[in-house]
Motif scaffolding. Structure first.
Motif, PDB file in Angstrom:
ATOM      1  N   VAL A  12       0.851  -1.185   0.000  1.00  0.00           N
ATOM      2  CA  VAL A  12       0.000   0.000   0.000  1.00  0.00           C
ATOM      3  C   VAL A  12       0.889   1.237   0.000  1.00  0.00           C
ATOM      4  O   VAL A  12       2.007   1.208   0.527  1.00  0.00           O
ATOM      5  CB  VAL A  12      -0.949  -0.007   1.222  1.00  0.00           C
ATOM      6  CG1 VAL A  12      -0.169   0.025   2.523  1.00  0.00           C
ATOM      7  CG2 VAL A  12      -1.954   1.124   1.151  1.00  0.00           C
ATOM      8  N   GLN A  13       0.394   2.306  -0.592  1.00  0.00           N
ATOM      9  CA  GLN A  13       1.150   3.556  -0.608  1.00  0.00           C
ATOM     10  C   GLN A  13       1.021   4.277   0.729  1.00  0.00           C
ATOM     11  O   GLN A  13       0.007   4.140   1.424  1.00  0.00           O
ATOM     12  CB  GLN A  13       0.655   4.458  -1.723  1.00  0.00           C
ATOM     13  CG  GLN A  13       1.065   3.982  -3.113  1.00  0.00           C
ATOM     14  CD  GLN A  13       0.757   5.010  -4.179  1.00  0.00           C
ATOM     15  OE1 GLN A  13      -0.145   5.836  -4.019  1.00  0.00           O
ATOM     16  NE2 GLN A  13       1.508   4.973  -5.275  1.00  0.00           N
ATOM     17  N   GLY A  15       0.109   6.747   3.466  1.00  0.00           N
ATOM     18  CA  GLY A  15      -1.109   7.524   3.608  1.00  0.00           C
ATOM     19  C   GLY A  15      -2.377   6.728   3.373  1.00  0.00           C
ATOM     20  O   GLY A  15      -3.477   7.188   3.701  1.00  0.00           O
ATOM     21  N   GLY A  16      -2.235   5.545   2.821  1.00  0.00           N
ATOM     22  CA  GLY A  16      -3.388   4.728   2.507  1.00  0.00           C
ATOM     23  C   GLY A  16      -3.828   3.853   3.664  1.00  0.00           C
ATOM     24  O   GLY A  16      -3.151   3.758   4.682  1.00  0.00           O
ATOM     25  N   PRO A  17      -4.981   3.184   3.487  1.00  0.00           N
ATOM     26  CA  PRO A  17      -5.505   2.287   4.511  1.00  0.00           C
ATOM     27  C   PRO A  17      -5.300   0.815   4.143  1.00  0.00           C
ATOM     28  O   PRO A  17      -5.078   0.470   2.982  1.00  0.00           O
ATOM     29  CB  PRO A  17      -6.992   2.617   4.492  1.00  0.00           C
ATOM     30  CG  PRO A  17      -7.272   2.878   3.035  1.00  0.00           C
ATOM     31  CD  PRO A  17      -6.001   3.488   2.474  1.00  0.00           C
ATOM     32  N   ASN A  84      -4.984   3.057   9.174  1.00  0.00           N
ATOM     33  CA  ASN A  84      -5.128   4.247   8.332  1.00  0.00           C
ATOM     34  C   ASN A  84      -3.857   5.083   8.397  1.00  0.00           C
ATOM     35  O   ASN A  84      -3.030   4.908   9.293  1.00  0.00           O
ATOM     36  CB  ASN A  84      -6.322   5.074   8.793  1.00  0.00           C
ATOM     37  CG  ASN A  84      -7.636   4.344   8.650  1.00  0.00           C
ATOM     38  OD1 ASN A  84      -7.823   3.553   7.718  1.00  0.00           O
ATOM     39  ND2 ASN A  84      -8.554   4.596   9.568  1.00  0.00           N
ATOM     40  N   SER A  85      -3.724   5.977   7.434  1.00  0.00           N
ATOM     41  CA  SER A  85      -2.565   6.882   7.390  1.00  0.00           C
ATOM     42  C   SER A  85      -1.262   6.118   7.544  1.00  0.00           C
ATOM     43  O   SER A  85      -0.388   6.482   8.341  1.00  0.00           O
ATOM     44  CB  SER A  85      -2.687   7.953   8.485  1.00  0.00           C
ATOM     45  OG  SER A  85      -3.884   8.676   8.351  1.00  0.00           O
ATOM     46  N   VAL A 120       4.560  -0.751   3.127  1.00  0.00           N
ATOM     47  CA  VAL A 120       4.092   0.593   2.840  1.00  0.00           C
ATOM     48  C   VAL A 120       5.168   1.306   2.029  1.00  0.00           C
ATOM     49  O   VAL A 120       6.290   1.495   2.508  1.00  0.00           O
ATOM     50  CB  VAL A 120       3.786   1.366   4.132  1.00  0.00           C
ATOM     51  CG1 VAL A 120       3.211   2.739   3.795  1.00  0.00           C
ATOM     52  CG2 VAL A 120       2.823   0.580   5.010  1.00  0.00           C
TER      53      VAL A 120
END
Length: 122
Positions: A12-13, A15-17, A84-85, A120
C-alpha cells in the motif's frame, strides 16, 4: 487446539488504509483476548494493539494511536486491525496472538498466527 490465521496484508502507498483480519478457531473467539504485533526485518516483535474477549477494552502502542483501530466480531470469530494513514515505518510482518487476558507483553501470548506481510511504499 487454538488456531489463528491472519489475512489482508499487502502493498500500500503511504497515507493509505489497509485492514487486517485474524480468524480464530471457535474456542478462541469469545474466550480470549487477542493482540496484534509486528516485526520488521532485524528488529524485535513489537506490540501494536490488543482487545479483550468481549471488545470492551482496547490498548494501543503509542506509535499507532489515532491511526489504527482494533475490533472484533465474535459471531464471526474474527478480530480486525484497521490501519489508516500508513507510513513506511509500519512495514513489517503482522501477527495476531491470543491469551486469556488483555495485555501488551509479547511473551505472555500463548497462541500465534503465521503472520501477514504489510509493505508501505513511500
Amino acid at each position: 487446539q487454538v488456531q489463528l490465521v491472519e489475512s489482508g496484508g499487502g502493498l500500500v502507498q503511504a497515507g493509505g488504509p489497509l485492514r487486517l483480519s485474524c480468524a480464530t478457531s471457535r474456542r478462541t473467539g469469545g474466550r480470549h483476548a487477542v493482540g496484534w504485533f509486528r516485526q520488521a526485518p532485524g528488529k524485535d516483535r513489537d506490540f501494536v494493539a490488543t482487545i479483550s474477549w468481549n471488545g470492551g477494552l482496547t490498548s494501543y502502542a503509542d506509535s499507532v494511536k489515532g491511526r489504527f483501530t482494533i475490533s472484533r466480531d465474535n459471531a464471526k470469530n474474527t478480530v480486525y486491525l484497521q490501519m489508516n494513514s500508513l507510513k513506511p515505518e509500519d512495514t513489517a510482518i503482522y501477527y495476531c496472538a491470543a491469551k486469556l487476558t488483555i495485555g501488551a507483553d509479547t511473551t505472555r501470548y500463548e497462541y500465534w498466527g503465521q503472520g501477514t506481510q504489510v509493505t508501505v511504499s513511500s
